[in-house]
Design an enzyme around this catalytic site. Structure first.
Site, short mmCIF file in Angstrom:
data_model
loop_
_atom_site.label_atom_id
_atom_site.label_comp_id
_atom_site.label_asym_id
_atom_site.label_seq_id
_atom_site.Cartn_x
_atom_site.Cartn_y
_atom_site.Cartn_z
N ILE A 59 30.45 33.37 44.40
CA ILE A 59 29.53 33.43 45.54
C ILE A 59 28.14 33.91 45.12
CG2 ILE A 59 31.21 33.69 47.42
CD1 ILE A 59 30.69 36.75 47.25
N SER A 124 37.21 46.67 56.28
CA SER A 124 38.39 47.49 56.00
C SER A 124 38.34 48.79 56.78
CB SER A 124 38.39 47.80 54.50
OG SER A 124 39.28 48.84 54.23
N TYR A 148 34.00 51.23 46.81
CA TYR A 148 34.55 50.04 47.48
C TYR A 148 34.29 50.12 48.99
CZ TYR A 148 38.01 47.17 49.88
OH TYR A 148 38.61 46.29 50.74
N LYS A 152 31.82 47.77 51.74
CA LYS A 152 32.21 47.19 53.03
C LYS A 152 31.25 47.68 54.13
CE LYS A 152 35.66 44.76 51.64
NZ LYS A 152 35.53 43.31 51.60
N ASN A 178 46.39 48.16 57.01
CA ASN A 178 47.11 47.99 55.74
C ASN A 178 47.89 46.67 55.72
OD1 ASN A 178 46.47 50.93 55.89
ND2 ASN A 178 47.50 50.94 53.92
N LEU A 199 51.19 50.71 48.26
CA LEU A 199 52.57 51.15 48.44
C LEU A 199 53.59 50.01 48.44
CD1 LEU A 199 54.49 53.52 49.08
CD2 LEU A 199 54.17 52.97 51.50
N PHE A 217 53.08 60.00 46.93
CA PHE A 217 51.88 60.82 46.75
C PHE A 217 51.69 61.80 47.92
CE2 PHE A 217 50.12 56.92 44.37
CZ PHE A 217 50.60 57.39 43.16
N ARG A 291 47.47 61.99 46.23
CA ARG A 291 46.51 61.17 45.48
C ARG A 291 45.11 61.51 45.98
NH1 ARG A 291 47.32 54.70 45.98
NH2 ARG A 291 46.68 55.15 48.12
N GLY A 293 41.58 61.53 47.44
CA GLY A 293 40.88 60.65 48.38
C GLY A 293 41.75 60.12 49.50
P1 NAD Z 1 42.45 39.12 46.80
O1 NAD Z 1 41.90 39.76 45.59
O2 NAD Z 1 43.84 38.60 46.76
O3 NAD Z 1 41.49 37.95 47.29
C1 NAD Z 1 40.08 37.96 47.04
C2 NAD Z 1 39.73 36.61 46.44
O4 NAD Z 1 38.31 36.55 46.18
C3 NAD Z 1 40.43 36.34 45.10
O5 NAD Z 1 41.03 35.05 45.13
C4 NAD Z 1 39.31 36.42 44.05
O6 NAD Z 1 39.55 35.56 42.96
C5 NAD Z 1 38.11 35.99 44.88
N1 NAD Z 1 36.80 36.51 44.42
C6 NAD Z 1 36.49 37.78 44.08
N2 NAD Z 1 35.18 37.87 43.76
C7 NAD Z 1 34.67 36.62 43.91
C8 NAD Z 1 33.36 36.07 43.75
N3 NAD Z 1 32.34 36.83 43.34
N4 NAD Z 1 33.18 34.75 44.00
C9 NAD Z 1 34.22 33.96 44.39
N5 NAD Z 1 35.47 34.44 44.56
C10 NAD Z 1 35.69 35.76 44.34
O7 NAD Z 1 42.29 40.18 48.00
P2 NAD Z 1 42.87 40.16 49.47
O8 NAD Z 1 43.86 41.26 49.58
O9 NAD Z 1 43.24 38.80 49.87
O10 NAD Z 1 41.58 40.64 50.26
C11 NAD Z 1 40.65 39.73 50.83
C12 NAD Z 1 39.49 40.52 51.40
O11 NAD Z 1 39.98 41.46 52.35
C13 NAD Z 1 38.72 41.32 50.34
O12 NAD Z 1 37.33 41.26 50.67
C14 NAD Z 1 39.24 42.74 50.54
O13 NAD Z 1 38.28 43.70 50.18
C15 NAD Z 1 39.51 42.77 52.04
N6 NAD Z 1 40.55 43.75 52.41
C16 NAD Z 1 41.77 43.71 51.82
C17 NAD Z 1 42.72 44.66 52.14
C18 NAD Z 1 44.09 44.67 51.48
O14 NAD Z 1 44.77 45.70 51.51
N7 NAD Z 1 44.54 43.57 50.90
C19 NAD Z 1 42.43 45.66 53.11
C20 NAD Z 1 41.18 45.65 53.71
C21 NAD Z 1 40.23 44.69 53.36
N1 UDP Z 2 51.46 55.69 48.29
C1 UDP Z 2 52.46 56.34 47.58
N2 UDP Z 2 52.78 55.85 46.34
C2 UDP Z 2 52.18 54.75 45.79
C3 UDP Z 2 51.17 54.10 46.53
C4 UDP Z 2 50.83 54.61 47.77
O1 UDP Z 2 53.02 57.33 48.03
O2 UDP Z 2 52.52 54.36 44.66
C5 UDP Z 2 51.09 56.19 49.62
C6 UDP Z 2 49.63 56.59 49.77
O3 UDP Z 2 49.46 57.95 49.38
C7 UDP Z 2 49.39 56.34 51.27
C8 UDP Z 2 50.28 55.16 51.59
O4 UDP Z 2 51.26 55.12 50.55
O5 UDP Z 2 49.85 57.46 52.02
C9 UDP Z 2 49.53 53.82 51.62
O6 UDP Z 2 48.79 53.68 50.41
P1 UDP Z 2 48.12 52.30 49.98
O7 UDP Z 2 47.49 52.50 48.64
O8 UDP Z 2 49.10 51.19 50.13
O9 UDP Z 2 47.01 52.05 51.10
P2 UDP Z 2 45.71 52.93 51.53
O10 UDP Z 2 45.97 53.29 52.96
O11 UDP Z 2 45.62 54.10 50.65
O12 UDP Z 2 44.60 51.97 51.39
#
Ligand code: NAD
Ligand code: UDP
Length: 336
Positions: A59, A124, A148, A152, A178, A199, A217, A291, A293
């Site tokens: 991008i 997020s 991170y 966002k 989550n 987790l 954790f 953990r 943070g």
């Molecule tokens: P993911 O890593 O599986 O998907 C992200 C995709 O973006 C990947 O396919 C990666 O190859 C691609 N990518 C990264 N940088 C790029 C770039 N500069 N140009 C083009 N492609 C690029 O992650 P996901 O879990 O599917 O998450 C998707 C979005 O949701 C992310 O922005 C993430 O921050 C956000 N998000 C995820 C979670 C979660 O727990 N999975 C929670 C909150 C927010």
């Molecule tokens: N956690 C844990 N062990 C692990 C990973 C996560 O006990 O190996 C706990 C973490 O402390 C939190 C919850 O699981 O209480 C969810 O963590 P995760 O990293 O999945 O998501 P977060 O909410 O931190 O983004």
């Protein structure tokens, strides 16, 4: 509708891609595969029994972005692309600011240039930080505690300014809680490239025998059983929320931040029990220190999503663990 998916080969993107195709949208995926593989796209194509456009690229590459917008002429963008590991963002903050913030600015510039007015952004719950009150509603102060989360937060602010500067524009900032689980078919799911930080993927790899035991954790939090409590949301429900958000953005002319969760919390030990029920396998535990943070509880107020998107989550933690286990046991090594 013609929808451009940045990061559409990733975990959440691939599940959303499948739903968009099943609802007869025209889709183009742009992904640089930094955290995904072609295999997820190949499987989505099989499941949908439909083809879609695809570009391998970044991008941040303005030439490629302009070419893509010229050729595809999207009505809307769902912007998943970005880096997402909290720990890594502390070590490599500039990579996070480049991919997540500069990349998003490039995308918005391109959208404006080509008259593409609607964006749904993957934000997020980490934007909230330490809770003043729970559940978090969208008015809760934003105080992200790591690079991170700050990317966002900054992109949310940039999108708000972009929307304010263009009366035609509309944006939905989806604040995911989550996301866990996998598609019912077991063909697509989450495939962490290294040892999982989250987790549920960690528990799942313990159950399949790739990891020995789960480190819990912290067991002295102010929660039902002392372990951290989170609002887990099935990726299938989350994918549906994106379709509702794109539809909403097509009728709205503003920027709305919207929580996506279930409104219910589960502790680490409750998730372990649910996974044991789903897999029929014991999950050995090691009670470890907190953990850095981590917050004690994170739970969404989902009334805005119910109201504006006419959406609510339908899956519970048993569904989430069952579908994760189905994906993990059918694909012990993920897409490899
Ligand atoms: P993911 O890593 O599986 O998907 C992200 C995709 O973006 C990947 O396919 C990666 O190859 C691609 N990518 C990264 N940088 C790029 C770039 N500069 N140009 C083009 N492609 C690029 O992650 P996901 O879990 O599917 O998450 C998707 C979005 O949701 C992310 O922005 C993430 O921050 C956000 N998000 C995820 C979670 C979660 O727990 N999975 C929670 C909150 C927010
Ligand atoms: N956690 C844990 N062990 C692990 C990973 C996560 O006990 O190996 C706990 C973490 O402390 C939190 C919850 O699981 O209480 C969810 O963590 P995760 O990293 O999945 O998501 P977060 O909410 O931190 O983004």
């Amino acid at each position: 509708m013609r929808v451009l998916l940045t990061g559409g080969a990733g975990y959440i993107g691939s599940h959303t891609l499948l739903k968009l195709l099943q609802e007869q949208n025209e889709v183009l995926v742009l992904d640089n595969f930094s955290n995904s593989s072609m295999e997820s796209l190949r499987r989505v194509k099989q499941l949908a029994n439909r083809d879609f456009d695809f570009r391998n690229g970044d991008i941040c590459n303005s030439t490629l972005m302009n070419d893509t917008f010229n050729a595809f002429k999207p009505d809307a963008v769902i912007h998943f692309a970005g880096l997402k590991a909290v720990g890594e963002s502390n070590d490599k903050p500039l990579d996070y600011y480049t991919h997540n913030v500069t990349g998003s600015v490039e995308l918005l510039r391109c959208m404006r240039r080509h008259g593409c007015k609607q964006i749904v952004f993957s934000s997020s719950a980490t934007v909230y930080g330490e809770a003043d009150y729970l559940p978090y509603d969208e008015q809760h102060p934003l105080r992200p505690t790591n690079p991170y989360g700050r990317t966002k937060y900054f992109v949310e602010e940039i999108i708000k300014d972009w929307t304010a500067s263009w009366s035609e524009a509309s944006a939905v900032l989806l604040r995911y809680f989550n996301p866990v689980g996998a598609h019912d078919s077991g063909r697509i799911g989450e495939d962490p490239l290294s040892t999982p930080n989250n987790l549920v993927p960690f528990i799942s790899q313990v159950a399949i025998g790739r990891l020995d035991k789960l480190n819990v954790f912290g067991s002295d939090y102010d929660t039902r059983d002392g372990t951290g409590e989170r609002d887990y949301i099935h990726v299938d429900d989350l994918a549906r929320a994106h379709l509702s958000a794109v539809h909403f953005a097509s009728k709205n002319k503003a920027c709305e931040a919207i929580n996506v969760g279930t409104g219910r919390g589960a502790t680490v030990l409750e998730m372990v029990k649910a996974f044991e029920r789903a897999s029929g396998r014991p999950i050995p535990l090691n009670m470890a220190a907190r953990r850095n943070g981590d917050v004690a509880k994170s739970i969404a107020d989902v009334s805005k999503a119910n109201r504006l998107l006419d959406w609510e989550a339908i899956h519970n933690i048993d569904d989430m663990c069952r579908s994760t286990w189905n994906w993990q046991s059918l694909n012990p090594l993920g897409y490899k």
